[in-house]
Design an enzyme around this catalytic site. Structure first.
Site, PDB file in Angstrom:
ATOM      1  CB  CYS A 169      -0.891  -0.028   1.242  1.00 50.73           C
ATOM      2  SG  CYS A 169      -2.062   1.332   1.384  1.00 50.73           S
TER       3      CYS A 169
ATOM      4  CB  SER B 291      -0.206   4.041   4.070  1.00 48.63           C
ATOM      5  OG  SER B 291      -1.481   4.296   3.538  1.00 48.63           O
TER       6      SER B 291
ATOM      7  CB  CYS C 124      -5.814  -1.248   3.979  1.00 45.67           C
ATOM      8  SG  CYS C 124      -5.296   0.467   3.778  1.00 45.67           S
TER       9      CYS C 124
ATOM     10  CG  HIS D 108      -1.078  -0.055   6.605  1.00 45.03           C
ATOM     11  ND1 HIS D 108      -0.130   0.158   5.643  1.00 45.03           N
ATOM     12  CD2 HIS D 108      -2.262   0.234   6.055  1.00 45.03           C
ATOM     13  CE1 HIS D 108      -0.731   0.561   4.543  1.00 45.03           C
ATOM     14  NE2 HIS D 108      -2.030   0.621   4.757  1.00 45.03           N
TER      15      HIS D 108
ATOM     16  CG  HIS E 100       3.105   8.459   1.709  1.00 44.87           C
ATOM     17  ND1 HIS E 100       3.465   9.459   0.830  1.00 44.87           N
ATOM     18  CD2 HIS E 100       1.826   8.164   1.425  1.00 44.87           C
ATOM     19  CE1 HIS E 100       2.444   9.732   0.045  1.00 44.87           C
ATOM     20  NE2 HIS E 100       1.424   8.959   0.379  1.00 44.87           N
TER      21      HIS E 100
HETATM   22 ZN   LIG Z   1      -3.271   0.648   3.185  1.00 43.18          ZN
END
Ligand SMILES: [Zn+2]
Ligand SMILES: [Zn+2]
Length: 376
Positions: free
Chosen positions: A48, A50, A177, A69, A53
């Site tokens: 993902c 996130s 997610c 996550h 980043h």
């Molecule tokens: Zn995610």
């Protein structure tokens, strides 16, 4: 056996030692669950943005840290006082654990829980410690309280949701997610009305799920906007009625042209960059709602025409975790899928073993993925 003390276990994990450098795959010590904690054997983990980043340094976290996550796995052992799961249970880790008692949890906004937020930004368990060590004995931080890029991960009981054992892990990891965040943005955050018009900036893992969520809510027109023309087929498969290639055309004008010159009733931004946020706001019709779901750099700002907020009565809002209640809504999403009302297989582009996680992130950076998964 009752009374037997739990031991540390060593298991492979992907560790970020320094932003900008590749993840290091190594054996780490996974300490046993303490009171109110569980140790989960991971079966699938999501690739993902996130996490990316943090890898690139756009969002800073203390290092070293084990990212990841999204995921799904099996509870292997439980610490004292755990009541909601037992060894052998299948679970989805939730990346914002919620205490169930604070004003946010009580107000139906568990993603804003102070306990979960503190874990996300410190990389520590609620007692201020970590449960990971490397071979040198150095403490390694947790990401979002769950660190799903560890083959075995200790996390709070409050960060796992038990799911039916016959539900495949790869589907569970997708739901945990991208699906709940995207579908939730349309269903819970915007509450898209039947017959409305929708425009979605970004056709990655979140945007595709906003598209399918908006269609499920009865939107009559869902315009997908992306700078990559290769995203069109997947966006249409998930329910987009139109596609705008914003590398070739003015996205605001294109969305207006497709909505009788008015702009869309609901616009969504699922990228996390100022320009598409500004475009989404500008393409929102009078009285419409612009929802920001993309995760931006920590210091990002966007220029919004504030006069339009007033004269056009636009609503600008953010959404985290789809503004959902993961403990309830993850199970609702599983039921929706089983009823044939939610696409999951269509979202999965590719899988990799943990040892190839850096290649998986290269594919994500290159825009090759609807969703990718690490699988064990
Ligand atoms: Zn995610
Ligand atoms: Zn709380």
């Amino acid at each position: 056996m009752m009374g037997m003390s739990l031991q540390s276990v060593f298991a492979p994990a992907a560790v970020l030692y320094q932003a900008g450098k590749p993840l290091v795959i190594e054996e780490v010590e996974v300490r046993p669950p303490q009171a109110g904690e569980v140790r989960v054997r991971m079966k699938a983990a999501g690739v993902c943005h996130s996490d990316l980043h943090v890898m690139t340094g756009d969002l800073r976290m203390p290092e070293p840290i084990i990212l990841g996550h999204e995921g799904a796995g099996i509870v292997e052992d439980v610490g004292p006082g755990v009541t909601t799961v037992q060894p052998g249970d299948h679970v989805i880790p939730i990346w914002r654990a919620s205490c169930g008692r604070c004003e946010y949890c009580m107000g139906g906004k568990p993603a804003l829980c102070d306990m979960g937020t503190a874990m996300r930004f410190t990389g520590l368990m609620p007692d201020g410690e970590t449960r990971f060590r490397n071979a040198k004995g150095d403490s390694i931080r947790h990401y979002a309280g769950v660190s799903t890029f560890a083959s075995l991960s200790t996390m709070p009981e409050a960060a796992v949701v038990p799911i039916p054992k016959d539900f495949p892990f790869y589907k569970a990891a997708l739901i945990g997610c991208g699906v709940i965040t995207g579908v939730g943005a349309a269903v819970y955050a915007a509450q898209v009305k039947p017959g409305s018009t929708v425009a979605v900036w970004g056709c990655g893992g979140i945007g595709l799920n906003i598209i399918q969520g908006a269609r499920r809510m009865g939107a009559r027109r869902v315009i997908a906007v992306d700078t990559l023309a290769q995203k069109e087929a997947k966006a249409r498969q998930l329910g987009a009625t139109d596609f705008v290639d914003s590398s070739q055309t003015d996205a605001v004008e294109a969305v207006k042209a497709l909505t009788d010159g008015k702009g869309a009733d609901y616009t969504f931004e699922a990228i996390g960059l100022p320009k598409p946020i500004e475009q989404a706001f500008d393409a929102t019709r009078k009285g419409g709602t612009c929802v920001i779901a993309g995760i931006s750099r920590g210091d990002a700002r966007a220029a919004i025409n504030v006069n339009q907020l007033v004269y056009a009565e636009k609503t600008l809002k953010g959404t985290l975790y789809g503004s959902a209640r993961p403990r309830v809504d993850l199970l609702n999403l599983i039921a929706m899928h089983e009823a044939g009302d939610l696409m999951l297989d269509e979202l999965l582009t590719r899988t990799w073993p943990l040892t190839e996680i850096n290649e998986a992130y290269d594919a994500l950076k290159n825009g090759e993925l609807a969703r990718g998964l690490i699988v064990w």
